[in-house]
Design an enzyme around this catalytic site. Structure first.
Site, PDB file in Angstrom:
ATOM      1  N   LYS A  44       0.840  -1.203   0.000  1.00  0.00           N
ATOM      2  CA  LYS A  44       0.000   0.000   0.000  1.00  0.00           C
ATOM      3  C   LYS A  44       0.877   1.255   0.000  1.00  0.00           C
ATOM      4  O   LYS A  44       0.388   2.368   0.092  1.00  0.00           O
ATOM      5  CB  LYS A  44      -0.889   0.047   1.252  1.00  0.00           C
ATOM      6  CG  LYS A  44      -2.040  -0.922   1.300  1.00  0.00           C
ATOM      7  CD  LYS A  44      -3.010  -0.546   2.467  1.00  0.00           C
ATOM      8  CE  LYS A  44      -2.751  -1.342   3.710  1.00  0.00           C
ATOM      9  NZ  LYS A  44      -3.688  -1.066   4.815  1.00  0.00           N
ATOM     10  N   LYS A  46       2.755   1.958   2.464  1.00  0.00           N
ATOM     11  CA  LYS A  46       2.746   2.448   3.857  1.00  0.00           C
ATOM     12  C   LYS A  46       3.791   1.677   4.658  1.00  0.00           C
ATOM     13  O   LYS A  46       4.008   0.494   4.426  1.00  0.00           O
ATOM     14  CB  LYS A  46       1.362   2.199   4.508  1.00  0.00           C
ATOM     15  CG  LYS A  46       0.275   3.141   4.059  1.00  0.00           C
ATOM     16  CD  LYS A  46      -1.097   2.735   4.645  1.00  0.00           C
ATOM     17  CE  LYS A  46      -1.299   3.209   6.065  1.00  0.00           C
ATOM     18  NZ  LYS A  46      -2.723   3.084   6.497  1.00  0.00           N
TER      19      LYS A  46
HETATM   20  N1  C2G Z   1     -10.314   5.678  11.684  1.00  0.00           N
HETATM   21  C1  C2G Z   1     -11.301   6.477  12.258  1.00  0.00           C
HETATM   22  N2  C2G Z   1     -10.979   7.714  12.703  1.00  0.00           N
HETATM   23  C2  C2G Z   1      -9.699   8.169  12.621  1.00  0.00           C
HETATM   24  C3  C2G Z   1      -8.695   7.363  12.062  1.00  0.00           C
HETATM   25  C4  C2G Z   1      -9.022   6.099  11.590  1.00  0.00           C
HETATM   26  O1  C2G Z   1     -12.480   6.074  12.339  1.00  0.00           O
HETATM   27  N3  C2G Z   1      -9.420   9.425  13.097  1.00  0.00           N
HETATM   28  C5  C2G Z   1     -10.709   4.354  11.185  1.00  0.00           C
HETATM   29  C6  C2G Z   1     -10.444   4.192   9.690  1.00  0.00           C
HETATM   30  O2  C2G Z   1     -11.525   4.744   8.936  1.00  0.00           O
HETATM   31  C7  C2G Z   1     -10.353   2.669   9.547  1.00  0.00           C
HETATM   32  C8  C2G Z   1      -9.764   2.241  10.902  1.00  0.00           C
HETATM   33  O3  C2G Z   1      -9.932   3.364  11.811  1.00  0.00           O
HETATM   34  O4  C2G Z   1     -11.655   2.100   9.406  1.00  0.00           O
HETATM   35  C9  C2G Z   1      -8.283   1.911  10.796  1.00  0.00           C
HETATM   36  O5  C2G Z   1      -7.621   3.032  10.251  1.00  0.00           O
HETATM   37  P1  C2G Z   1      -6.223   2.783   9.491  1.00  0.00           P
HETATM   38  O6  C2G Z   1      -5.337   2.018  10.387  1.00  0.00           O
HETATM   39  O7  C2G Z   1      -5.783   4.100   8.932  1.00  0.00           O
HETATM   40  O8  C2G Z   1      -6.695   1.805   8.343  1.00  0.00           O
HETATM   41  P2  C2G Z   1      -6.468   1.968   6.750  1.00  0.00           P
HETATM   42  O9  C2G Z   1      -5.088   2.434   6.500  1.00  0.00           O
HETATM   43  O10 C2G Z   1      -7.620   2.748   6.258  1.00  0.00           O
HETATM   44  O11 C2G Z   1      -6.490   0.444   6.253  1.00  0.00           O
HETATM   45  O12 C2G Z   1      -8.160  -3.072   3.557  1.00  0.00           O
HETATM   46  C10 C2G Z   1      -8.415  -1.857   4.168  1.00  0.00           C
HETATM   47  C11 C2G Z   1      -7.192  -1.273   4.831  1.00  0.00           C
HETATM   48  O13 C2G Z   1      -6.462  -2.207   5.589  1.00  0.00           O
HETATM   49  C12 C2G Z   1      -7.654  -0.128   5.727  1.00  0.00           C
END
Ligand code: C2G
Length: 142
Positions: A44, A46
């Site tokens: 990704k 990341k």
């Molecule tokens: N999230 C949230 N509020 C934030 C930050 C994150 O509600 N201030 C939610 C995101 O929307 C997500 C979850 O927390 O549903 C995890 O966030 P991330 O670790 O940033 O996940 P992401 O990089 O979006 O990975 O296959 C899908 C990916 O693995 C999602």
């Protein structure tokens, strides 16, 4: 027994993640979290601060989480829904309408929850990087 599944990296676990997990659990009785492996994250573009093992350990300590599994590919979701008998997949609103999730509606309920404003792993990293490292202050350059 209503089973809920969500995906994410969950790096530098913060209250936005916790509030997502809390609301996801409230939609059912059992919450499974699939966290991105370090290899999947690399795909990704990341790089998490914490390793997969550390992020897994931290999530397993969260009261709302019942099981943590690895997210290794974009394509595993249908298999996950079937293997774990999932009723609802939950994601934060930044994924609303995404092709990465919408197709799951043929296999389970799909719920997007509003993100928590004002916090993100990226923001934490940026703000921490702005601080002087602890120890001797930089010698004043004359
Ligand atoms: N999230 C949230 N509020 C934030 C930050 C994150 O509600 N201030 C939610 C995101 O929307 C997500 C979850 O927390 O549903 C995890 O966030 P991330 O670790 O940033 O996940 P992401 O990089 O979006 O990975 O296959 C899908 C990916 O693995 C999602």
């Amino acid at each position: 027994m209503k089973r809920v599944l969500t995906y994410g990296t969950f790096d530098l676990l913060h209250y936005g993640h916790i509030r997502l997990l809390k609301r996801a659990k409230a939609l059912g009785d059992y919450l499974i979290v699939a966290i991105s492996t370090d290899e999947f994250n690399a795909g990704k573009g990341k790089k998490a601060y914490h390793s997969y093992e550390t992020r897994k350990e931290m999530l397993e300590a969260v009261r709302y989480v019942d099981l943590v599994i690895p997210e290794e590919t974009w394509e595993q979701k249908i298999d996950d829904v079937k293997k774990y008998d999932v009723d609802i997949v939950v994601m934060g609103g930044d994924w609303r309408g995404s092709d990465r999730f919408e197709y799951l509606r043929d296999y389970c309920e799909l719920v997007y929850l509003d993100r928590t404003e004002g916090v993100s792993t990226t923001q934490i990293k940026e703000e921490l990087n702005l601080q002087e490292p602890p120890g001797e202050p930089e010698p004043k350059k004359d």
